[in-house]
Design an enzyme around this catalytic site. Structure first.
Site, PDB file in Angstrom:
ATOM      1  N   LYS A   1       5.080   1.701  -5.783  1.00 13.80           N
ATOM      2  CA  LYS A   1       4.988   2.025  -7.139  1.00 13.80           C
ATOM      3  C   LYS A   1       6.270   1.911  -7.996  1.00 13.80           C
ATOM      4  CE  LYS A   1       2.937   6.138  -6.842  1.00 13.80           C
ATOM      5  NZ  LYS A   1       2.885   6.400  -5.535  1.00 13.80           N
TER       6      LYS A   1
ATOM      7  N   ARG B   1      -1.666  12.806 -11.554  1.00 11.44           N
ATOM      8  CA  ARG B   1      -1.936  13.088  -9.915  1.00 11.44           C
ATOM      9  C   ARG B   1      -3.420  13.671  -9.699  1.00 11.44           C
ATOM     10  NH1 ARG B   1       3.656  14.010  -7.274  1.00 11.44           N
ATOM     11  NH2 ARG B   1       4.233  11.839  -7.259  1.00 11.44           N
TER      12      ARG B   1
ATOM     13  N   ARG C   1      10.857   4.769   7.616  1.00  9.73           N
ATOM     14  CA  ARG C   1      12.161   4.784   6.430  1.00  9.73           C
ATOM     15  C   ARG C   1      13.154   5.802   6.984  1.00  9.73           C
ATOM     16  NH1 ARG C   1      10.225   6.086   0.305  1.00  9.73           N
ATOM     17  NH2 ARG C   1       9.794   8.229   0.810  1.00  9.73           N
TER      18      ARG C   1
ATOM     19  N   ARG D   1      13.977  11.656   6.823  1.00  6.69           N
ATOM     20  CA  ARG D   1      13.598  12.832   5.740  1.00  6.69           C
ATOM     21  C   ARG D   1      12.478  13.450   6.430  1.00  6.69           C
ATOM     22  NH1 ARG D   1      12.295  12.528  -0.049  1.00  6.69           N
ATOM     23  NH2 ARG D   1      10.610  11.140   0.828  1.00  6.69           N
TER      24      ARG D   1
ATOM     25  N   ARG E   1       0.751  14.171   3.756  1.00  7.00           N
ATOM     26  CA  ARG E   1       0.749  13.524   2.489  1.00  7.00           C
ATOM     27  C   ARG E   1      -0.266  12.672   1.852  1.00  7.00           C
ATOM     28  NH1 ARG E   1       6.502  10.853   2.456  1.00  7.00           N
ATOM     29  NH2 ARG E   1       6.211  10.526   0.383  1.00  7.00           N
TER      30      ARG E   1
END
Ligand SMILES: [Zn+2]
Length: 213
Positions: free
Chosen positions: A13, A88, A127, A160, A171
């Site tokens: 996004k 959200r 990532r 992370r 998530r």
């Protein structure tokens, strides 16, 4: 033109939003930026939001909405906005559509970037992020040239905690339970375009342009 760029974590996004805002001549409204600014400046709403965060609680929908409303009311948003990271929840979406209606502004269309969970897990768990400058890499598609150090600043590049596979799955579960119903809500208002969010970044931008025409 008012738009909501929507999709699960890892859908791209932010990348697509910054590409599109320039060419459409509209302002990017990212909730992350709004929060950081209000917390940093210690505004009344920022202080209120912090009081929830300090207690480990979610900031309530009405407080999140007040922060976004304050941003949408600024002059640079009059020509149009692209929202990234908001709404959200269905409650936030209701606040927002009521506001656009009350203000006599065009209701935002929601562009839903669709990416299968397997690919999101591969993208996010692969990532790696620079601890110092925030540059991001991917173990398979875009590793740092020297292995463990950031190409830009030489600092350590790590995974992370939020990007470990277990956390990514959590998530995504939260997204499907709480956030995905926002699409159904917009569908009920006839305000949804669906875009395939897989493959090349340029191709995805082209697909979004095509639905906006
Ligand atoms: Zn760096």
């Amino acid at each position: 033109m008012n738009l909501v760029l929507f999709g699960p974590p890892g859908a791209g996004k932010g990348t697509q939003a910054s590409r599109l805002c320039g060419e459409l001549g509209i302002s990017q409204v990212a909730t992350g930026d709004i929060f950081r600014k209000n917390l940093k400046e210690g505004t009344e709403l920022g202080t209120l939001a912090r009081s929830y965060m300090n207690r480990g609680k979610l900031v309530p929908d009405d407080v999140v909405w007040k922060l976004v409303e304050d941003r949408l009311s600024q002059p640079d948003c009059a020509e149009g906005v692209l929202l990234d990271g908001f709404p959200r929840t269905v409650t936030q979406a209701e606040f927002m559509l009521e506001w656009f209606e009350r203000m006599g502004r065009d209701k935002p269309r929601l562009v839903s970037l669709e990416v299968p969970d397997d690919e999101l897990i591969a993208r996010l768990s692969g990532r790696r992020t620079c601890l110092n400058c925030g540059a991001t890499y991917h173990v398979a598609h875009n590793p740092p040239r020297t292995g463990g150090a950031c190409d830009a600043c030489g600092s350590e590049v790590v995974q992370r905690e939020d990007d470990t596979e277990d956390r990514v799955r959590l998530r995504l579960a939260t997204y499907h339970a709480q956030t995905a119903p926002v699409v159904a809500f917009f569908l009920g208002h006839g305000l949804v375009d669906t875009v395939d969010g897989t493959g090349d970044i340029d191709a995805i931008t082209d697909r979004i342009r095509a639905v906006l025409r």
